[in-house]
Design an enzyme around this catalytic site. Structure first.
Site, PDB file in Angstrom:
ATOM      1  N   HIS A 121       0.881  -1.169   0.000  1.00 60.86           N
ATOM      2  CA  HIS A 121       0.000   0.000   0.000  1.00 60.86           C
ATOM      3  C   HIS A 121       0.925   1.227   0.000  1.00 60.86           C
ATOM      4  O   HIS A 121       2.029   1.175   0.549  1.00 60.86           O
ATOM      5  CB  HIS A 121      -0.820  -0.062   1.293  1.00 60.86           C
ATOM      6  N   ASP A 198       3.092  -4.582   7.863  1.00 64.34           N
ATOM      7  CA  ASP A 198       1.854  -3.824   7.758  1.00 64.34           C
ATOM      8  C   ASP A 198       0.720  -4.833   7.951  1.00 64.34           C
ATOM      9  O   ASP A 198       0.471  -5.679   7.085  1.00 64.34           O
ATOM     10  CB  ASP A 198       1.819  -3.165   6.368  1.00 64.34           C
ATOM     11  N   GLN A 201      -4.383  -5.537   6.874  1.00 71.41           N
ATOM     12  CA  GLN A 201      -5.321  -6.537   6.338  1.00 71.41           C
ATOM     13  C   GLN A 201      -5.162  -7.910   6.983  1.00 71.41           C
ATOM     14  O   GLN A 201      -5.832  -8.860   6.577  1.00 71.41           O
ATOM     15  CB  GLN A 201      -5.139  -6.673   4.813  1.00 71.41           C
ATOM     16  N   LYS A 224     -10.665  -1.025  10.455  1.00 76.91           N
ATOM     17  CA  LYS A 224     -10.834  -2.194   9.589  1.00 76.91           C
ATOM     18  C   LYS A 224     -11.189  -3.439  10.397  1.00 76.91           C
ATOM     19  O   LYS A 224     -11.338  -4.523   9.866  1.00 76.91           O
ATOM     20  CB  LYS A 224      -9.542  -2.445   8.794  1.00 76.91           C
ATOM     21  N   CYS A 368      -4.782   2.320  -3.598  1.00 72.81           N
ATOM     22  CA  CYS A 368      -3.524   2.850  -3.022  1.00 72.81           C
ATOM     23  C   CYS A 368      -2.368   1.875  -3.218  1.00 72.81           C
ATOM     24  O   CYS A 368      -1.477   1.779  -2.361  1.00 72.81           O
ATOM     25  CB  CYS A 368      -3.669   3.174  -1.537  1.00 72.81           C
TER      26      CYS A 368
HETATM   27  N1  PLP Z   1      -1.875  -0.807   4.523  1.00 80.30           N
HETATM   28  C1  PLP Z   1      -2.788  -1.585   3.955  1.00 80.30           C
HETATM   29  C2  PLP Z   1      -2.394  -2.958   3.511  1.00 80.30           C
HETATM   30  C3  PLP Z   1      -4.096  -1.119   3.795  1.00 80.30           C
HETATM   31  O1  PLP Z   1      -5.013  -1.909   3.233  1.00 80.30           O
HETATM   32  C4  PLP Z   1      -4.426   0.184   4.233  1.00 80.30           C
HETATM   33  C5  PLP Z   1      -5.770   0.721   4.030  1.00 80.30           C
HETATM   34  O2  PLP Z   1      -6.524   0.297   3.190  1.00 80.30           O
HETATM   35  C6  PLP Z   1      -3.426   0.946   4.844  1.00 80.30           C
HETATM   36  C7  PLP Z   1      -2.169   0.424   4.977  1.00 80.30           C
HETATM   37  C8  PLP Z   1      -3.711   2.315   5.359  1.00 80.30           C
HETATM   38  O3  PLP Z   1      -4.588   2.254   6.436  1.00 80.30           O
HETATM   39  P1  PLP Z   1      -5.165   3.579   7.120  1.00 80.30           P
HETATM   40  O4  PLP Z   1      -5.738   4.399   5.995  1.00 80.30           O
HETATM   41  O5  PLP Z   1      -6.209   3.069   8.047  1.00 80.30           O
HETATM   42  O6  PLP Z   1      -4.036   4.270   7.786  1.00 80.30           O
END
Ligand code: PLP
Length: 407
Positions: A121, A198, A201, A224, A368
């Site tokens: 992401h 990260d 997910q 999430k 993203c």
């Molecule tokens: N990393 C991953 C794999 C994501 O799916 C997301 C959000 O969709 C993020 C980071 C960013 O999360 P946040 O917008 O809640 O900070």
């Protein structure tokens, strides 16, 4: 799990969208919230609202107790050694930025490398690129195979004595691919590097045990995983966090600020407060604690198995449909409940708009994760993603609509 009973806990699932019952398949973007989370937030504002840690009056003590209790629940949930390793942030994005700024500005220089994968992401790419420009270190990228799985050989071969930290998503938000982060962490540590994962997910959908994975940092978002927006977590091993300089300065994160002669002397607070400058989202943290209670009561293995079952069912049904292309690995044992697809003749935004007419919420765009879409050779994709309240009947309705569009 009794899905019908679970559904009763989510008031939004009673909504109609365009005159049709809502089918919510955009869980990778954000999940819906049960009454218990909504009530925990309301209850805090109705009965306990006060600023934490700073006053001795009753409301402040109650708010502090509720806030710190959430930290304990989260610590247990991911099996951290101590609640002091849990830092509250605004979300995954801020958690990764915290590590990138604190570690990057402090310790990384022109001889150092940071290794990331191309399936990340943007929030696990852009912070590193920003700091690399200031500090002169190199950001290297590990390749991804055409089916969206990590090219392990390439990633491992790029871990050298110059690598200071490896950054990898536990689960891809585009394909649902689960990465073997435990194995990568071992190679990173053997080379003296840290490991950040990260977990945006993964933590909402499966059991994540930071001691078993032996990672140094784990970032995830409350919204999430049934919790409210605006709150997330950075788990960090005590040894790693102790060496880092705070990312933000302000109230609460200091032990002492004093003036001696003509200069200011500042010392940091203990962990985890050293990294929590200013008034946090107190209600959000308490809401996240209620979300953790809900997930713990269900059991994370049950959550994972339910989503796996839905993914398997949806994949088998979709494979039989004409004019639809599915992306990601064919081996479902390597993935979570996320299905990227393209419908022939429709852009991803047209696909999502069409399904919205039928009350079905899907995601469209590049989620993203533009580098990964480049590898998959796609300008964008539509994405269905499942959670605890989704059913096979909803998938049947989804397939019915695809078949109507095809006929
Ligand atoms: N990393 C991953 C794999 C994501 O799916 C997301 C959000 O969709 C993020 C980071 C960013 O999360 P946040 O917008 O809640 O900070």
């Amino acid at each position: 799990m009794n899905i019908q009973a679970i559904r009763q806990d989510f008031p939004i699932l009673n909504r109609q969208i365009n005159g049709k019952p809502l089918i919510y398949f955009d869980n990778a973007a954000t999940s819906q919230k049960p009454y218990s989370v909504i009530d925990a937030i309301t209850n805090y504002y109705q009965y306990h609202n006060g600023n934490i840690h700073r006053a001795i009056h009753t409301l402040s003590s109650e708010a502090t107790e509720l806030f710190e209790k959430s930290r304990e629940k989260i610590s247990k949930f991911i099996n951290a050694k101590s609640p002091n390793e849990i830092i509250f942030t605004r979300g995954t994005t801020e958690a990764i930025n915290l590590v990138a700024y604190s570690l990057g500005c402090d310790t990384l220089g022109s001889d150092d490398e940071v290794l990331i994968s191309l399936m990340e992401h943007h929030s696990n790419i852009v912070p590193w690129e920003i700091i690399a420009k200031c500090r002169g270190f190199t950001v290297k990228y590990g390749h991804v195979n055409k089916d969206g799985t990590l090219d392990y050989q390439d990633f491992m071969s790029k871990i050298t004595k110059k690598t200071k930290i490896c950054c990898l998503s536990h689960v891809s938000n585009v394909t649902g691919v689960i990465n073997d982060v435990k194995c990568i962490a071992k190679v990173a540590h053997d080379n003296g590097a840290l490991m950040l994962i990260d977990g945006a997910q993964s933590v909402p959908h499966m059991k994540v045990d930071v001691q078993d994975l032996n990672v140094d940092f784990l970032a995830f978002s409350g919204h999430k995983m049934l919790g409210p927006t605006g709150v997330g977590v950075l788990y960090g091993k005590k040894e790693a966090l102790q060496k880092m300089t705070p990312f933000q300065g302000g109230g609460e994160m200091i032990k002492d600020v004093s003036f001696s002669a003509d200069h200011c002397v500042v010392s940091w607070n203990e962990l985890p407060w050293k990294f929590e400058a200013g008034t946090p989202d107190i209600a959000g943290v308490i809401g996240l604690g209620a979300a953790i209670d809900y997930l713990v009561a269900l059991g994370m293995d049950n959550v994972f198995n339910h989503e796996k079952d839905l993914t398997q069912y949806a994949t088998e049904c979709l494979k039989k449909c004409r004019d639809i292309t599915l992306y990601g690995p064919t081996d479902l044992s390597q993935k979570c409940g996320i299905l990227p697809f393209c419908l022939r003749g429709f852009s991803s935004h047209e696909t999502a708009a069409l399904f919205n007419e039928y009350g079905i919420a899907l995601r469209s765009g590049y989620h993203c994760a533009q580098p990964l879409h480049q590898i998959l050779n796609l300008p964008s994709s539509a994405r269905a993603s499942f959670y605890i309240y989704n059913t096979k009947a909803e998938i049947d309705r989804f397939i019915e609509i695809i078949e109507e569009l095809n006929s």
